[in-house]
Design an enzyme around this catalytic site. Sequence first.
Site, PDB file in Angstrom:
ATOM      1  N   GLY A 288       1.726   0.811   2.888  1.00 45.46           N
ATOM      2  CA  GLY A 288       3.058   1.149   2.416  1.00 45.46           C
ATOM      3  C   GLY A 288       3.247   2.659   2.338  1.00 45.46           C
ATOM      4  O   GLY A 288       2.281   3.431   2.341  1.00 45.46           O
ATOM      5  N   CYS A 289       4.489   3.074   2.258  1.00 40.76           N
ATOM      6  CA  CYS A 289       4.782   4.512   2.237  1.00 40.76           C
ATOM      7  C   CYS A 289       4.241   5.155   0.958  1.00 40.76           C
ATOM      8  O   CYS A 289       3.494   6.131   1.014  1.00 40.76           O
ATOM      9  CB  CYS A 289       6.274   4.754   2.405  1.00 40.76           C
ATOM     10  SG  CYS A 289       7.325   3.830   1.271  1.00 40.76           S
ATOM     11  N   TYR A 290       4.631   4.612  -0.180  1.00 39.09           N
ATOM     12  CA  TYR A 290       4.133   5.176  -1.434  1.00 39.09           C
ATOM     13  C   TYR A 290       2.605   5.111  -1.522  1.00 39.09           C
ATOM     14  O   TYR A 290       1.966   6.099  -1.920  1.00 39.09           O
ATOM     15  CB  TYR A 290       4.744   4.447  -2.633  1.00 39.09           C
ATOM     16  CG  TYR A 290       6.197   4.751  -2.923  1.00 39.09           C
ATOM     17  CD1 TYR A 290       6.635   6.057  -3.139  1.00 39.09           C
ATOM     18  CD2 TYR A 290       7.136   3.737  -3.005  1.00 39.09           C
ATOM     19  CE1 TYR A 290       7.962   6.328  -3.433  1.00 39.09           C
ATOM     20  CE2 TYR A 290       8.473   4.005  -3.309  1.00 39.09           C
ATOM     21  CZ  TYR A 290       8.877   5.297  -3.520  1.00 39.09           C
ATOM     22  OH  TYR A 290      10.193   5.567  -3.827  1.00 39.09           O
TER      23      TYR A 290
ATOM     24  N   THR B 155       0.387   5.195   0.829  1.00 40.44           N
ATOM     25  CA  THR B 155      -0.234   6.191   1.708  1.00 40.44           C
ATOM     26  C   THR B 155      -0.273   7.552   1.028  1.00 40.44           C
ATOM     27  O   THR B 155      -1.316   8.206   0.937  1.00 40.44           O
ATOM     28  CB  THR B 155       0.540   6.287   3.036  1.00 40.44           C
ATOM     29  OG1 THR B 155       0.429   5.038   3.721  1.00 40.44           O
ATOM     30  CG2 THR B 155      -0.005   7.403   3.913  1.00 40.44           C
ATOM     31  N   CYS B 156       0.888   7.969   0.547  1.00 42.07           N
ATOM     32  CA  CYS B 156       0.966   9.311  -0.034  1.00 42.07           C
ATOM     33  C   CYS B 156       0.204   9.370  -1.365  1.00 42.07           C
ATOM     34  O   CYS B 156      -0.492  10.350  -1.651  1.00 42.07           O
ATOM     35  CB  CYS B 156       2.433   9.698  -0.214  1.00 42.07           C
ATOM     36  SG  CYS B 156       2.695  11.466  -0.422  1.00 42.07           S
TER      37      CYS B 156
END
Lengths: 346, 346, 346, 346
Positions: free
Chosen positions: C149-151, C153-154
Amino acid sequence: MIKAGIIGATGYAGGELVRLLMGHREAEIVWYGSRSYIDKKYADVYRNMFEIVEDVCRDDNLEKLAGEADVIFTATPQGFCASLMSEEILSQTKVIDLSADYRIKDVAVYEKWYGMEHKSPQFIKEAVYGLCEINREQIRGARLLANPGCYPTCSTLSVYPAVKEGLIDTATLIIDAKSGTSGAGRGAKVDNLFCEVNENIKAYGVANHRHTPEIEEQLGYAAGHPVTLNFTPHLVPMNRGILITAYASLKKDVTYADVKALYQKYYEKEKFVRVLDEGVCPQTRWVEGSNYVDVNVVVDARTNRLIMMGAMDNLVKGAAGQAVQNMNLMFGLPESMGLELAPVFP
Amino acid sequence: MIKAGIIGATGYAGGELVRLLMGHREAEIVWYGSRSYIDKKYADVYRNMFEIVEDVCRDDNLEKLAGEADVIFTATPQGFCASLMSEEILSQTKVIDLSADYRIKDVAVYEKWYGMEHKSPQFIKEAVYGLCEINREQIRGARLLANPGCYPTCSTLSVYPAVKEGLIDTATLIIDAKSGTSGAGRGAKVDNLFCEVNENIKAYGVANHRHTPEIEEQLGYAAGHPVTLNFTPHLVPMNRGILITAYASLKKDVTYADVKALYQKYYEKEKFVRVLDEGVCPQTRWVEGSNYVDVNVVVDARTNRLIMMGAMDNLVKGAAGQAVQNMNLMFGLPESMGLELAPVFP
Amino acid sequence: MIKAGIIGATGYAGGELVRLLMGHREAEIVWYGSRSYIDKKYADVYRNMFEIVEDVCRDDNLEKLAGEADVIFTATPQGFCASLMSEEILSQTKVIDLSADYRIKDVAVYEKWYGMEHKSPQFIKEAVYGLCEINREQIRGARLLANPGCYPTCSTLSVYPAVKEGLIDTATLIIDAKSGTSGAGRGAKVDNLFCEVNENIKAYGVANHRHTPEIEEQLGYAAGHPVTLNFTPHLVPMNRGILITAYASLKKDVTYADVKALYQKYYEKEKFVRVLDEGVCPQTRWVEGSNYVDVNVVVDARTNRLIMMGAMDNLVKGAAGQAVQNMNLMFGLPESMGLELAPVFP
Amino acid sequence: MIKAGIIGATGYAGGELVRLLMGHREAEIVWYGSRSYIDKKYADVYRNMFEIVEDVCRDDNLEKLAGEADVIFTATPQGFCASLMSEEILSQTKVIDLSADYRIKDVAVYEKWYGMEHKSPQFIKEAVYGLCEINREQIRGARLLANPGCYPTCSTLSVYPAVKEGLIDTATLIIDAKSGTSGAGRGAKVDNLFCEVNENIKAYGVANHRHTPEIEEQLGYAAGHPVTLNFTPHLVPMNRGILITAYASLKKDVTYADVKALYQKYYEKEKFVRVLDEGVCPQTRWVEGSNYVDVNVVVDARTNRLIMMGAMDNLVKGAAGQAVQNMNLMFGLPESMGLELAPVFP
């Protein structure tokens, strides 16, 4: 105390009406009509009104409302108001229609541009076009008021003195308009999503936008003859504001001072139209949240054209603010009551 | 009629003060101070005030102004107000300082975080910290008022009841804040250009932002012991608004209803603090242009933490609006006079 | 030449996949799947691809596609990929799933947080979590890849070294995240309209966002024990970008240089993770349009906390870019092929 | 490998040149000139280039650079390039000037509109105007290239076929342009602060913008006679993009298909000019980050006018991209090398 009902209270124009009427000391809202949110607390839809508005949303029963309200504002889709209008309603209450249903006097023109049958053409003649600065006297006596469109308000006021005084050749008139996105309404459409509008500018409705005949009609009255023009709206990544840039060939050899004097002749005493100083271009940020229209012109000697500019908040002077201004006139109140709002910046 | 002078009238907070005072029926502005624009028409700098404000900008002569005004607002850089303050000024007029000069009681803390010598520490003790909802009584009698910072206002009000009631372990308190760009002021810096702020988010002042000790001091009073916390501000691509998301470990086993009741104990009668319904997160758009602070909490049983949130307009409740609220208290007027503005949306 | 099929090619992540694969010299797109736009020219939906992509949109027939493509990207709603997965498909092609269906190893956790039954739990164990910098070796041999997911990953990349090295107390970990609006998808919802997102910031999914267990699982592997944390996302008025601000108590007495060295140990050779210089905070604008994640930390001696920050383009490293990076690994290509894009500024 | 030097590498156009040249396989940057940041790491100014560009900024010594570079790009303020140009420089290297210094053939016109003396008029005649689609052959042999302005590029390409073919009455031509804010440069000015540009639209340079004579000159060549027109730029709250809406009276009775055929005659083989399908209006979001210009027209039979529209990224085709396209032509490379970038959306 004027009892006001709003049909379409949860659209952006309806929401702005609520905001403005909450600050109006001679009006109170008795009906928050919203087909989409019936029985829901208004403040659950527009949370800015939390602890300010306690009412729930109601349906759009115009007939019932007519018996309860002194004035009804219809901030509804085209055709809605016309489909429900009746002598019975108008005999009980005043109606200020924010849609286009009664703006255009020639029903054939309306039906062609809007692509729908007009359901109550018998009221078109009676309806008064509510551009306060131009039709003030007729507005005072109106039962049925056609509140002007956002683009027509800003376009007409920016260009009116030049047309009225025969300064420009109306056959050359071109109006290039730019609007914030609240003008597109609160409907859930992909085209109006944040990521589609942000970091973008586009023209739309090129050569066929519905506000064209409304502008042409009003400027035709000013000119004394039919006017045909180009009107091109653009969508700008901002919430509020309309900017008009209009071009026309000059029929006379004039200076800026000449044109300024002519604009002042019409607007000097108008509270809500501000003719800016020479060299200052109207900007939407300077009118945001207020009922002002800022206008100015540039005389271009090279091309012999007059460039006319106007800036306005589309939700205030372009919709709810002008509707309140009309209400004030129709009820004999000071015209600016509830509209003494300084623009918000930044 | 209260005669008000503004020093720093052309910054964003100063401009907002002008907007609010124009709508205040018991105050009039007698001095538009602006070092950068002396002798220039105020409305040539803030064109939203065209045809509303006719005055020209004047210098920042606090002593002269003290003789002409009943109250002076100083919306000036850190150190300015402290460098000019005197008993003579305070014996003639009231001063509401929107800078940080008198907010922090321990001058050593001020000098450390602000990196400058305090030029009039003798007035620090007298100065009243103007967080109206908490210090209302002391404010009424103040001559010198320290108007709270934008972040401290929103942070403190969002967290205050939980700290005051001993609900959370203040040693675990973390405040993550997000602000619109008007908080950065109107100075011409590359970092604040449109293309640098737009389509971007960043933290700044991490672990060293000057509002940290101010928040710690205020929450320390509530806790009854010193509080040390993390405060991290972020710059958001919008004009106005501050959002606070605060985290702390719970010291008691509580439900949402328990915490809500506790917040209502402090805020139920407060007009400008709105405790939202369960599940509703504060959003800056719902308070824009108004003096409201919207707060709410989430109890996270998984992590045993309380998440406290608050939204506010940084230029209103975070600066000019709270200053007017303080003025009202100091002059015995109804606290909300001139601040009865519904939030503007969209 | 790798034949790639995309299911969900007209969502924002799907559109970004198309953009990236158009610039990838070893891959070609053979299937533009889009349930909503079947038979419509892809370039009529995403006009940036006019004269670049000539194909029409096709349905989402995973089985048929499996016979035509070497790799299938599923950029589809939760549950879709799991509902169609089969051994037959995986025996013919590789699948890179951009949804959450195979990210979480404990199916009970998945079903609880996502509120739906998992339709093909038999493949969960096989699926490889595609966070390239951490799971590179397993990714090379994968048939079924769960793209992070985007969150997560970061968040994971910003915090990983500190957790892995036991530097912080994971029981104190709080992740405050901010995302651009493309993360909300291209569905037509009122909440995502321009006027609702613009000039606003809000938290959402507080204490219950679905990315929470994904982050906890990954950090749990790093820590060697279960991790429970707070994760709070916020919606920011910008198109692209995610910023992470994470807080945790330090278990050791360290300087910035110590922590920097530790981060470099993990990331020095990683092309797509950039550890910034001391004092420089990550900003989303500096990574926009690229596959980079910028990370940095601040050691706060006052509070004994480590503040960890990360910035990333949610559509690239947070979705399509990482998917291509995974494809490169799975097909034995240089990991950065097609991803050598410098960030676009401004 | 072409050795390229950039003077003005830290402006927005310079930064975009760096981005594009980093992706160009036949060019390398040997000189990052920036008067404001001499000796500072380039990546400390433009942090998107962290770990991508290692060089430091150097001064703007054109003479020294001429000995080291095969081509020099000058992305500098008006007058700079002209003040330093010499035969010695041009005998050693090629120069692509992104300023206006050599765009206008009549030095008197240049001096009047730009309000400065031209310091090297002897090179004006030799300089080739680098609008690739129109002057391709002359560009191939150029030593000194005048890279077109952003507005002139989009305006000319949108209108060129109609003028060249005598379809419209050039005496009636009006160009209303809208630009993102990166066009205003990276200078620290109050007018370009986020809070001043955001939520605003304004016209500027009305009747006197410096790009007017450049457009008039180019369209004059197409028409075969002098052209005088109105050009009005507007500032839009977005980073990148220019949109042109041009109006002119038709001299012939034509259909959309007729005009489309005529535009295709000029642009069918042009990679970077896309003539859209009937009814599709150009939008800046569909070209962002790319070298494309999207154009289309509407025939308005009511007013007998042709409305011509064009959208472009002002930093790419409007500046750095076109400069690279010109470099490719001047060095005999494929014209689109390094420019095969699909537009980034959203």
